[in-house]
Design a protein around this motif. Structure first.
Motif, short mmCIF file in Angstrom:
data_model
loop_
_atom_site.label_atom_id
_atom_site.label_comp_id
_atom_site.label_asym_id
_atom_site.label_seq_id
_atom_site.Cartn_x
_atom_site.Cartn_y
_atom_site.Cartn_z
N ASP A 65 0.84 -1.22 0.00
CA ASP A 65 0.00 0.00 0.00
C ASP A 65 0.87 1.26 0.00
OD1 ASP A 65 -2.34 -1.43 -0.02
OD2 ASP A 65 -2.55 -1.46 2.16
N GLU A 66 1.93 1.23 0.77
CA GLU A 66 2.84 2.38 0.83
C GLU A 66 3.49 2.63 -0.53
OE1 GLU A 66 7.10 3.57 2.94
OE2 GLU A 66 5.82 2.01 3.85
N ARG B 279 1.03 4.23 -2.93
CA ARG B 279 0.82 5.66 -2.69
C ARG B 279 1.98 6.49 -3.25
NH1 ARG B 279 -1.02 3.66 2.36
NH2 ARG B 279 1.03 4.08 3.28
N GLU B 280 3.18 5.93 -3.20
CA GLU B 280 4.36 6.67 -3.65
C GLU B 280 4.59 6.56 -5.16
OE1 GLU B 280 7.46 4.95 -1.40
OE2 GLU B 280 6.91 5.94 0.51
#
Length: 364
Positions: free
Chosen positions: A19-20, A23-24
């Protein structure tokens, strides 16, 4: 790719980390592959996960392999610099569809297609690696029998069901057959259950050299030149007594002689006999004689020998006997009978057939 779609997926990263990364992510290609990975984590099959990202199952299979083998770096191989691929992913999917429509292909034909449609060239030494990465397989093509129906298994299943549903009409009789003679012989009893068996002819020879053998320095086998023109006509019984006889021809009269031997060796029971549509099998003479003997014939769909387990019996028999040395044709005939009797004690050749086509609730 059927097996690949359900392969085990390795968990190199946690869901939180994926998920991180999502997002990036700034690059659409990176987002696409991370989204595919997240779908897999949620329980999607490879095909489902790829479809959610607008990609084919073949592409999903390649992504899953890359992830399992190399983790995140394997999944994003070309996003960190280096030479870009000659075909991007959309072009690769387009190529796979072209190859699917015209399969099978020779390597030279694919190189010509790549040049004509995409204006790219691959070295012959690299082309195979590239095609395997796309999910293609490289093997000898299997001939497709043009007269085989599209659904031979469904047809055979229906014919077996019809044969098991006993009624007053002779099962072997067809429209247009003579009316006389379709009566079971007075001395035939068929109320003691049902014997299931498979019928076919073969021409094994004593000089088969297809099996490898051990040797010190000379692989040659000296043997008298023995050959037989006769056919071995066999009945492979799953729950009865198997029969094999040598016949000079496969004409209807000699085929019926084997059917009479099948009846003699399996008394008191109805016989359900699966066989192909050889002319001497399907003619009215044979069908009528089989009915008189209490034998119901179930004909395989055209061009479907793979649905007859006795084909595997013959194949195994030939393999176990080769190479052999015999003095004469009579000795070879007796040897084949002995081996056939031994081989047909095994029901494993017909196990999957029975599970697929036999309704055990109807089978008495």
């Amino acid at each position: 790719m059927g097996e690949d779609r359900r392969k085990e997926i390795k968990y190199h990263l946690s869901e939180e980390k994926i998920d991180e990364l999502l997002r990036e992510a700034k690059d659409d290609r990176r987002k696409e592959r991370l989204g595919f990975l997240k779908n897999l984590y949620y329980g999607d099959s490879i095909a489902e996960a790829a479809d959610r990202e607008g990609r084919s199952a073949a592409t999903g299979g390649r992504w899953a392999d890359a992830w399992n083998e190399g983790g995140l770096e394997g999944l994003m191989p070309s996003f960190g610099g280096g030479r870009p691929p000659k075909l991007d992913e959309d072009e690769q999917e387009q190529l796979v569809e072209m190859l699917r429509e015209g399969q099978p292909w020779k390597s030279q034909e694919i190189r010509h297609l790549l040049k004509q449609e995409f204006d790219v060239e691959y070295h012959p030494d690299y082309l195979g690696k590239f095609l395997r990465e796309l999910g293609l397989s490289y093997a000898k093509p299997r001939p497709k029998r043009p007269w085989r129906p599209e659904n031979p298994e469904e047809i055979l299943e229906e014919r077996v069901d019809d044969a098991l549903d006993e009624d007053d009409q002779p099962h072997n009789k067809r429209k247009g057959d003579d009316e006389e003679g379709w009566i079971v012989d007075d001395d035939i009893c068929t109320d003691g259950g049902t014997v299931l068996g498979f019928f076919d002819a073969s021409q094994p020879q004593p000089y088969d050299n297809s099996r490898r053998v051990w040797y010190v320095d000379d692989p040659h086998v000296e043997r008298p030149l023995v050959k037989t023109e006769d056919s071995a006509v066999g009945f492979y019984a799953v729950n009865g007594t198997s029969v094999v006889q040598w016949k000079e021809t496969e004409e209807k009269e000699q085929i019926c002689e084997v059917l009479e031997a099948v009846r003699e060796q399996n008394p008191g029971k109805r016989i359900l006999l699966v066989l192909d549509k050889h002319g001497s099998h399907i003619c009215e003479y044979t069908r009528k004689r089989a009915h008189q003997l209490g034998i119901d014939l179930v004909f395989l769909p055209s061009g479907s020998p793979h649905l007859n387990p006795i084909e595997q019996v013959w194949k195994y028999l030939k393999w176990t006997m080769a190479p052999i040395i015999v003095e004469n044709e009579d000795e070879f005939h007796e040897l084949v009978k002995d081996v056939f009797d031994q081989v047909t004690q095994r029901v494993s050749f017909a196990k999957s057939w029975c599970e697929k086509f036999l309704d055990f609730q109807k089978f008495p």
